[in-house]
Design an enzyme around this catalytic site. Structure first.
Site, mmCIF file in Angstrom:
data_model
loop_
_atom_site.group_PDB
_atom_site.id
_atom_site.type_symbol
_atom_site.label_atom_id
_atom_site.label_comp_id
_atom_site.label_asym_id
_atom_site.label_seq_id
_atom_site.Cartn_x
_atom_site.Cartn_y
_atom_site.Cartn_z
ATOM 1 N N ASP A 84 0.839 -1.212 0.000
ATOM 2 C CA ASP A 84 0.000 0.000 0.000
ATOM 3 C C ASP A 84 0.867 1.252 0.000
ATOM 4 O O ASP A 84 2.022 1.239 0.440
ATOM 5 C CB ASP A 84 -0.968 0.006 1.188
ATOM 6 N N GLU A 145 0.158 -1.028 5.938
ATOM 7 C CA GLU A 145 1.254 -0.471 6.740
ATOM 8 C C GLU A 145 1.109 1.033 6.933
ATOM 9 O O GLU A 145 1.360 1.564 8.016
ATOM 10 C CB GLU A 145 2.601 -0.770 6.058
#
Ligand SMILES: [Zn+2]
Length: 379
Positions: A84, A145
């Site tokens: 991400d 994350e």
């Protein structure tokens, strides 16, 4: 050893092409559909370059997480990365993937798609050159994350507990490629203050201002900062009130807490969680918590760093240094369970900024550093 370095230098163009492939597919943390598409692309590259067992962990809210396991052995080395990025959908239009000289630009190239690519090629080199290994390697890719790893945490902890070492593909700390051997812990809290509304002109004495209370609490919170100990408390966002002629019944704040020393966690966090209103008629609600604990530079972490330093000097002609990072990463989670070396990803600049880029000529170098380190730790 030199074979690995030379092999990866030959792969430089291919690395850029793989980076292009996964950068042209946006993967904002909150857009499951896009992250999954990008993940499928990355899995295709896993299949193309690596010989191992791939497992996908279906997620309902965020993107699916996945891992590939290579080789055999009772012990394992974990390589950790996230797919991400902080960039919202559509960012590619203003910030397209592009190459200028020795730099490649694009959303997420530095944090951390470049690192993922270097990870794939490092393992590809070890497999292609049939470098013998006594430990197996697990490459885990998570997808939340950038928003605190609430969904991937269990998976990360499970893999870290099963690992002898963890190598994290977060960006290097500096343009010289510094690694990260310590990280500040990170907390995020929200305050909700409720007072009593009243007309500010007609009967102000009947009101209790939530804004006034928030102002007092902000001063108190900021005073918890202790630069010498590496502790900071910052109220970064405030909201409140309804109109200038109304004593405010509501006020809210969001704050960021950074902590370097674990003892400071015990001092500061209870004070924030236990905030008390300064007078009757007010209430304070505190939510949030510590998202990542501080990562301390233990002697075990120092030992892996020295291995990396030696490899860099001997085979890559580099003087590698390490440092503390003020930001948290999943390395902060894994370091609670296994010696962790972080910042092994791409060299570049501009994480979370518009000039985000990485240095192309450093891709094979960093990939080789990782490969040689895996080889060293794996035997
Ligand atoms: Zn990152």
């Amino acid at each position: 050893m030199i074979e690995i370095v030379d092999y990866l230098h030959e792969k430089r163009e291919e690395m850029v092409q793989v980076l292009k492939g996964i950068t042209k597919m946006e993967s904002p943390s909150y857009e499951k559909h896009l992250v999954d598409k990008c993940g499928e692309k990355l899995i295709l590259f896993f299949k193309q370059y690596l010989d191992g067992h791939i497992e996908v962990f279906e997620e309902s809210v965020f993107g699916n997480q996945f891992r590939i396991e290579l080789g055999e052995g009772e012990e394992q080395i974990l390589i950790l990365g996230h797919l991400d990025t902080v960039w919202p959908k559509g960012t590619l239009k203003q910030m397209p993937f592009g190459i200028v000289g020795d730099k490649v630009f694009g959303p997420g190239v530095f944090d951390m798609k470049g690192g993922l690519v270097q990870g794939i090629f490092a393992l590809h080199a070890l497999q292609t050159l049939q470098v013998p290994m006594k430990k197996k390697v697990v490459f885990l890719v998570t997808t939340d994350e950038e928003i605190g790893s609430s969904h991937s945490r269990k998976l990360i902890e499970k893999e870290a507990k099963a690992s002898s070492y963890v190598l994290v593909l977060e960006p290097a700390a500096t343009i010289k490629g510094n690694l990260k051997t310590a990280r500040k812990g990170v907390g995020a809290f929200q305050l909700k203050i409720t007072g009593q509304a009243a007309h500010a002109g007609i009967e102000p004495e009947k009101g209790i201002s939530a804004i006034q209370e928030l102002a007092k609490q902000i001063l108190y919170l900021h005073d918890l900062t202790d630069f010498q100990k590496g502790t900071t408390v910052n109220v970064g966002i405030i909201h409140g009130g309804m109109a200038t002629n109304v004593i405010a019944a509501n006020a809210e704040a969001e704050l960021d807490v950074r902590i370097r020393q674990p003892e400071e966690l015990k001092r500061v966090i209870p004070l924030i969680e236990g905030l008390k209103p300064s007078q009757e008629g007010l209430s304070i609600e505190v939510s949030g918590g510590v998202t990542r604990p501080p990562m301390e530079k233990t002697s075990e972490i120092e030992a892996i760093f020295f291995k990396a330093k030696e490899i860099a000097k001997t085979y890559l002609g580099l003087e590698l240094e390490d440092q503390l990072s003020g930001g948290g990463s999943d390395g902060s989670i894994t370091a609670q369970y296994a010696p962790t070396l972080d910042g092994l990803g791409a060299v570049g600049d501009g994480a979370h900024a518009e000039h985000e880029h990485i240095i192309i000529s450093q891709m094979p170098v960093r990939s080789a550093l990782l490969a040689l380190l895996v080889k060293e730790l794996g035997n």
